[in-house]
Design an enzyme around this catalytic site. Structure first.
Site, mmCIF file in Angstrom:
data_model
loop_
_atom_site.group_PDB
_atom_site.id
_atom_site.type_symbol
_atom_site.label_atom_id
_atom_site.label_comp_id
_atom_site.label_asym_id
_atom_site.label_seq_id
_atom_site.Cartn_x
_atom_site.Cartn_y
_atom_site.Cartn_z
ATOM 1 N N GLU A 1 -5.195 1.669 2.378
ATOM 2 C CA GLU A 1 -5.055 0.557 3.318
ATOM 3 C C GLU A 1 -5.242 1.027 4.751
ATOM 4 O OE1 GLU A 1 -2.975 -2.164 6.144
ATOM 5 O OE2 GLU A 1 -2.594 -0.043 5.736
ATOM 6 N N GLU A 2 -4.753 2.224 5.049
ATOM 7 C CA GLU A 2 -4.762 2.719 6.412
ATOM 8 C C GLU A 2 -6.167 3.033 6.937
ATOM 9 O OE1 GLU A 2 -2.408 2.531 8.340
ATOM 10 O OE2 GLU A 2 -0.486 2.770 7.326
ATOM 11 N N HIS B 1 3.410 4.272 13.413
ATOM 12 C CA HIS B 1 2.364 5.298 13.501
ATOM 13 C C HIS B 1 2.743 6.409 14.479
ATOM 14 C CE1 HIS B 1 -1.284 3.295 11.414
ATOM 15 N NE2 HIS B 1 -0.154 2.824 10.914
ATOM 16 N N HIS C 1 0.839 -1.203 0.000
ATOM 17 C CA HIS C 1 0.000 0.000 0.000
ATOM 18 C C HIS C 1 0.874 1.253 0.000
ATOM 19 C CE1 HIS C 1 0.104 1.498 4.253
ATOM 20 N NE2 HIS C 1 0.241 0.244 4.593
ATOM 21 N N ASP D 1 4.150 -5.310 3.992
ATOM 22 C CA ASP D 1 3.788 -4.235 4.916
ATOM 23 C C ASP D 1 4.734 -4.282 6.103
ATOM 24 O OD1 ASP D 1 2.417 -2.108 6.108
ATOM 25 O OD2 ASP D 1 0.452 -2.958 5.674
ATOM 26 N N ASP E 1 6.135 3.117 7.248
ATOM 27 C CA ASP E 1 4.873 2.407 6.992
ATOM 28 C C ASP E 1 4.063 3.234 5.992
ATOM 29 O OD1 ASP E 1 2.479 1.002 7.087
ATOM 30 O OD2 ASP E 1 1.950 1.673 9.100
#
Length: 350
Positions: free
Chosen positions: A206-207, A318, A64, A229, A174
């Site tokens: 995707e998130e 994140h 992604h 990922d 990410d």
């Protein structure tokens, strides 16, 4: 590693739903590496490298390209921006974070502002901070802000890639590290024959719920699916071994399951065998929360796909800055290259 390429990929904006800048960069990087590519209606970039066996089986690898970020939802009378988060955030990581607002007349910088600790009551200091406690300060009055910014503009985190020890450290590791790995795999396959048509797919959104992979898998209808990922590397002091999920420097993580997918045991076994055959150190991954494009690849093809995932151990996921090990990244390229090139040499019977 091609550090400059990874740096460019991480820096290029593209939050969920606003992926055009990063998609355009990827197109530039894969031209000449694939036989064809297309952009579907939701924005996925699907690139195809034809196999040589004449078999109609399809292999789909999804990375992604979207990143977590924010979107402008209000401009107050003093010019401060209220925002909506896009993707999962830990509110405590927002404090004094620099951001870039991608407005109608280019980019402007801002900083996440909140109540100074000097002015907090004892009760406030004990309370968990919330995203609603922050505004974005651009240093401009409202009339100037409105020349550049409007409701709905995307906002990204700000931070260049740095090498720290054996690691790379940047915003949006990410999942831009997987975008990098998939591009580098396409380069490595230029000197290799591959048996089946290979669909290198750079997915969107995707998130916010694995949206792009679901659409792309229905379109491609793969027989085999591999998601690329990041995964949690909680290998910090004072953590218990069972909490770590993965650790930096111990090789690619081969996913067994996460909260959204139980990987096909055939794919798990194949990736393990491939890693061992190529003398690549690897580690097993069981992630109790969160999910990846694996679930889209596995469930949304017509008859289901034999699906699994290669995960890149990443610290500080994140958060403002994320970190991955350079050898782990290189070994992910090697593992994926070997997996694509030799996928016809495995017994896939149930």
């Amino acid at each position: 590693m091609n550090i400059s390429s990874l740096s460019e990929i991480c820096k290029t904006p593209g939050i969920s739903g606003f992926e055009k800048p990063i998609r355009d960069l990827i197109i530039n990087k894969i031209e000449g590496l694939v036989d064809s590519f297309e952009i579907d209606n939701i924005g996925n970039l699907v690139a195809v490298k034809k196999g040589t066996s004449g078999n109609d089986r399809k292999v789909m690898v999804a990375a992604h390209m979207d990143e977590i970020g924010y979107i402008v939802k209000h401009i107050d009378d003093s010019g401060f921006l209220r925002f909506q988060t896009i993707g999962g955030f830990d509110p405590k990581t927002l404090t004094a974070q620099r951001v870039t607002v991608h407005g109608k007349k280019g980019e402007i910088l801002g900083v996440m502002a909140s109540k100074p600790v000097h002015l907090m009551s004892p009760e406030e200091r004990q309370k968990a901070i919330k995203t609603e406690d922050f505004v974005i300060d651009t240093g401009l009055p409202k009339e100037e802000v409105e020349k550049y910014v409007e409701i709905g503009d995307p906002i990204t985190r700000e931070g260049d890639l740095k090498q720290i020890g054996e690691c790379v450290n940047a915003k949006s590791i990410d999942n831009r590290v997987s975008v990098y790995i998939l591009i580098e795999t396409l380069k490595a396959l230029q000197s290799r024959e591959i048996p089946y048509d290979f669909y290198a797919t750079f997915t969107v959104q995707e998130e916010v719920g694995v949206r792009g992979a679901r659409v792309a898998a229905q379109h491609v209808n793969p027989d085999f699916g591999i998601s690329l990922d990041t995964t949690v590397a909680f290998d910090l002091p004072n953590t218990q071994p069972h909490e770590q999920v993965s650790a930096l420097g111990k090789g690619p993580a081969i996913k067994i399951m996460d909260a959204m997918a139980i990987c096909d045991t055939r794919m798990v076994g194949y990736l393990k065998t491939t890693a061992k055959g190529a003398s690549i150190e690897w580690q097993p991954e069981i992630l109790s929360a969160g999910g990846t494009d694996t679930t889209g690849l596995q469930l949304m093809s017509k008859y289901g796909a034999i699906a699994g995932a290669i995960s890149i151990p990443t610290r500080h996921l994140h958060q403002v800055i994320e970190m991955a090990n350079t050898k782990d990244i290189d070994d992910c390229v090697k593992l994926l290259t070997e997996a694509i090139a030799n996928i016809d040499n495995h017994d896939w019977n149930p």
